[in-house]
Design a protein around this motif. Structure first.
Motif, mmCIF file in Angstrom:
data_model
loop_
_atom_site.group_PDB
_atom_site.id
_atom_site.type_symbol
_atom_site.label_atom_id
_atom_site.label_comp_id
_atom_site.label_asym_id
_atom_site.label_seq_id
_atom_site.Cartn_x
_atom_site.Cartn_y
_atom_site.Cartn_z
ATOM 1 N N LYS A 1 10.334 5.785 8.870
ATOM 2 C CA LYS A 1 10.869 5.825 7.505
ATOM 3 C C LYS A 1 11.522 7.158 7.179
ATOM 4 C CE LYS A 1 7.663 2.475 5.608
ATOM 5 N NZ LYS A 1 6.500 2.263 4.738
ATOM 6 N N THR A 2 11.018 8.242 7.742
ATOM 7 C CA THR A 2 11.587 9.560 7.478
ATOM 8 C C THR A 2 12.748 9.859 8.415
ATOM 9 O OG1 THR A 2 9.403 10.297 6.808
ATOM 10 C CG2 THR A 2 11.026 12.002 7.220
ATOM 11 N N ALA A 3 12.661 9.406 9.666
ATOM 12 C CA ALA A 3 13.679 9.743 10.656
ATOM 13 C C ALA A 3 15.023 9.067 10.365
ATOM 14 C CB ALA A 3 13.197 9.366 12.051
ATOM 15 N N LEU A 4 15.013 7.859 9.837
ATOM 16 C CA LEU A 4 16.275 7.146 9.614
ATOM 17 C C LEU A 4 17.186 7.846 8.607
ATOM 18 C CD1 LEU A 4 18.068 4.786 10.323
ATOM 19 C CD2 LEU A 4 16.886 3.445 8.580
ATOM 20 N N PRO A 5 16.707 8.219 7.417
ATOM 21 C CA PRO A 5 17.601 8.950 6.508
ATOM 22 C C PRO A 5 18.038 10.301 7.077
ATOM 23 C CG PRO A 5 15.638 8.212 5.341
ATOM 24 C CD PRO A 5 15.424 7.911 6.785
ATOM 25 N N LEU A 6 17.137 10.966 7.781
ATOM 26 C CA LEU A 6 17.486 12.239 8.418
ATOM 27 C C LEU A 6 18.579 12.030 9.458
ATOM 28 C CD1 LEU A 6 16.992 15.253 8.965
ATOM 29 C CD2 LEU A 6 15.185 14.552 10.547
ATOM 30 N N PHE A 7 18.468 10.963 10.236
ATOM 31 C CA PHE A 7 19.470 10.640 11.248
ATOM 32 C C PHE A 7 20.835 10.414 10.594
ATOM 33 C CE2 PHE A 7 21.967 7.802 13.847
ATOM 34 C CZ PHE A 7 21.823 8.339 15.107
ATOM 35 N N THR B 1 4.172 15.967 17.141
ATOM 36 C CA THR B 1 3.966 16.170 15.707
ATOM 37 C C THR B 1 5.266 15.876 14.982
ATOM 38 O OG1 THR B 1 4.494 18.515 15.923
ATOM 39 C CG2 THR B 1 2.164 17.892 16.090
ATOM 40 N N THR B 2 5.201 15.797 13.677
ATOM 41 C CA THR B 2 6.364 15.363 12.917
ATOM 42 C C THR B 2 7.515 16.369 12.945
ATOM 43 O OG1 THR B 2 5.334 16.187 10.901
ATOM 44 C CG2 THR B 2 5.090 13.850 11.379
ATOM 45 N N LEU B 3 7.239 17.654 12.872
ATOM 46 C CA LEU B 3 8.330 18.638 12.818
ATOM 47 C C LEU B 3 9.222 18.583 14.060
ATOM 48 C CD1 LEU B 3 9.781 20.862 11.290
ATOM 49 C CD2 LEU B 3 8.237 22.498 12.361
ATOM 50 N N GLN C 1 5.970 6.749 17.453
ATOM 51 C CA GLN C 1 5.206 7.610 16.547
ATOM 52 C C GLN C 1 4.664 6.848 15.340
ATOM 53 O OE1 GLN C 1 4.698 10.543 17.961
ATOM 54 N NE2 GLN C 1 6.182 9.913 19.501
ATOM 55 N N GLY C 2 5.213 5.685 15.058
ATOM 56 C CA GLY C 2 4.681 4.877 13.960
ATOM 57 C C GLY C 2 5.605 4.761 12.767
ATOM 58 N N GLY C 3 5.143 3.987 11.778
ATOM 59 C CA GLY C 3 5.953 3.626 10.612
ATOM 60 C C GLY C 3 6.414 4.787 9.751
ATOM 61 N N TRP D 1 10.470 12.123 27.892
ATOM 62 C CA TRP D 1 9.433 12.295 26.882
ATOM 63 C C TRP D 1 8.751 10.948 26.584
ATOM 64 C CZ3 TRP D 1 10.400 16.075 22.306
ATOM 65 C CH2 TRP D 1 9.206 16.343 21.648
ATOM 66 N N VAL D 2 9.569 9.888 26.480
ATOM 67 C CA VAL D 2 9.019 8.555 26.220
ATOM 68 C C VAL D 2 8.164 8.097 27.397
ATOM 69 C CG1 VAL D 2 9.631 6.118 25.936
ATOM 70 C CG2 VAL D 2 10.839 7.863 24.617
ATOM 71 N N ILE D 3 8.638 8.334 28.619
ATOM 72 C CA ILE D 3 7.907 7.909 29.810
ATOM 73 C C ILE D 3 6.578 8.648 29.927
ATOM 74 C CG2 ILE D 3 7.942 7.990 32.341
ATOM 75 C CD1 ILE D 3 10.978 7.420 32.106
ATOM 76 N N ILE D 4 6.581 9.939 29.650
ATOM 77 C CA ILE D 4 5.356 10.737 29.737
ATOM 78 C C ILE D 4 4.335 10.263 28.707
ATOM 79 C CG2 ILE D 4 4.413 13.051 29.382
ATOM 80 C CD1 ILE D 4 7.031 14.100 30.609
ATOM 81 N N HIS D 5 4.826 9.650 27.643
ATOM 82 C CA HIS D 5 3.977 9.079 26.591
ATOM 83 C C HIS D 5 3.141 10.158 25.906
ATOM 84 C CE1 HIS D 5 2.270 5.755 24.451
ATOM 85 N NE2 HIS D 5 1.051 6.194 24.683
ATOM 86 N N LYS D 6 3.792 11.267 25.634
ATOM 87 C CA LYS D 6 3.102 12.364 24.947
ATOM 88 C C LYS D 6 3.473 12.309 23.462
ATOM 89 C CE LYS D 6 2.160 17.211 25.300
ATOM 90 N NZ LYS D 6 1.277 17.808 26.233
#
Length: 144
Positions: free
Chosen positions: A72-78, A118-120, A66-68, A110-115
């Motif tokens: 940056k947002t997913a790591l603190p949430l994780f 959105t962020t939410l 999904q990109g940078g 999901w990764v294989i389908i390459h779809k």
């Protein structure tokens, strides 16, 4: 590119997998490293348990695509969600490794389908995965 026929199969696959996820039974927790206190075992658990490692890798691939900004947002949430899951493990809420492996399968598809997503939904998935990993890293107590 997915055809109309294959795109109709995808929701059915998600429904089937969700039904399977809801039917699993909790597993008994164990200390993977003998002689180390339960807190350290809980911290190391995601790094040495194959089901958790696979789930983290699958999530990393999905978020990484999904990109940078997403990273940056997913790591603190994780990290925050994993802490909540670990806290829930103190209450005795164990989960089955089949749940983790089923989640890995869904994320890998999901990764294989390459779809792109959105962020939410991406952040909801990140939070759920981290919560499950935290809950599976059962910490019996914080005693040393």
């Amino acid at each position: 590119m997915l055809s109309l026929h294959s795109s109709l199969k995808l929701p059915a696959l998600f429904v089937l997998t969700t039904c399977l996820l809801l039917s699993v039974q909790p597993a008994q927790a164990h200390a993977p490293i003998e002689g180390v206190d339960s807190f350290v075992n809980g911290i190391l658990h995601p790094l040495i348990i194959p089901a958790q490692v696979l789930l983290i890798i699958s999530l990393g691939l999905l978020v990484g695509k999904q990109g940078g900004k997403a990273i940056k947002t997913a790591l603190p949430l994780f990290l925050f969600s994993a802490l909540i899951g670990a806290s829930l493990s103190l209450l005795g809420h164990a989960i089955s490794e089949m749940l983790l492996l089923s989640g890995t399968l869904l994320l890998a598809l999901w990764v294989i389908i390459h779809k792109p997503t959105t962020t939410l939904p991406l952040y909801v998935i990140t939070g759920l995965v981290a919560l499950l990993i935290g809950m599976d890293s059962l910490i019996d107590s914080f005693e040393g």
